[in-house]
Write a protein that holds these residues in place. Structure first.
Motif, PDB file in Angstrom:
ATOM      1  N   ASP A  26       0.830  -1.205   0.000  1.00  0.00           N
ATOM      2  CA  ASP A  26       0.000   0.000   0.000  1.00  0.00           C
ATOM      3  C   ASP A  26       0.865   1.256   0.000  1.00  0.00           C
ATOM      4  OD1 ASP A  26      -2.578   1.436   0.255  1.00  0.00           O
ATOM      5  OD2 ASP A  26      -1.749   1.980   2.212  1.00  0.00           O
ATOM      6  N   LEU A  27       1.925   1.260   0.795  1.00  0.00           N
ATOM      7  CA  LEU A  27       2.820   2.419   0.823  1.00  0.00           C
ATOM      8  C   LEU A  27       3.490   2.640  -0.529  1.00  0.00           C
ATOM      9  CD1 LEU A  27       4.416   2.028   4.363  1.00  0.00           C
ATOM     10  CD2 LEU A  27       2.910   3.881   3.594  1.00  0.00           C
ATOM     11  N   ALA A  28       3.856   1.570  -1.202  1.00  0.00           N
ATOM     12  CA  ALA A  28       4.451   1.701  -2.533  1.00  0.00           C
ATOM     13  C   ALA A  28       3.444   2.320  -3.510  1.00  0.00           C
ATOM     14  CB  ALA A  28       4.927   0.343  -3.042  1.00  0.00           C
ATOM     15  N   ALA A  29       2.197   1.889  -3.438  1.00  0.00           N
ATOM     16  CA  ALA A  29       1.159   2.458  -4.306  1.00  0.00           C
ATOM     17  C   ALA A  29       0.901   3.921  -3.960  1.00  0.00           C
ATOM     18  CB  ALA A  29      -0.132   1.646  -4.181  1.00  0.00           C
ATOM     19  N   GLN A  30       0.906   4.231  -2.664  1.00  0.00           N
ATOM     20  CA  GLN A  30       0.735   5.630  -2.262  1.00  0.00           C
ATOM     21  C   GLN A  30       1.872   6.491  -2.799  1.00  0.00           C
ATOM     22  OE1 GLN A  30      -0.298   6.560   1.860  1.00  0.00           O
ATOM     23  NE2 GLN A  30      -0.797   4.391   2.130  1.00  0.00           N
TER      24      GLN A  30
END
Length: 100
Positions: A26-30
């Motif tokens: 999720d952090l990578a997508a954010q």
């Protein structure tokens, strides 16, 4: 970067919980949403408050990663923090005419 023995570790292979894997994904997508995909050198869309939330979430995820992996792994925090681009308002006023 996560280092184990004998070298860099593949995130997918790390012995961490599925919840932490999901958080890291999720952090990578954010992070990807923080970039200006039309022209990456131009300002991204995030205001400082959004950058601060992301930075706090990254710090929490790093703490969880260190706790779950233990001393067998070294985690190098090379990312730094995100901050609002000082030219964001000028960019938003005229994206096509924007020049640094």
């Amino acid at each position: 970067m996560v280092w184990g023995s004998p070298g860099p570790a593949d995130l997918a292979e790390l012995p961490i919980s599925s919840a932490l894997h999901a958080t890291l994904d999720d952090l990578a997508a954010q992070y990807d949403s923080s970039l200006n995909w039309d022209y990456p050198p131009d300002p991204g869309p995030w205001r400082e408050a959004r950058c601060a939330r992301f930075n706090a979430d990254v710090r929490a995820a790093l703490a969880s990663l260190r706790a779950e992996l233990g001393p067998s792994y070294e985690i190098a925090d090379e990312f730094g923090e995100l901050h609002e681009d000082p030219d964001l308002d000028r960019y938003l006023a005229d994206p096509k005419g924007f020049k640094r």
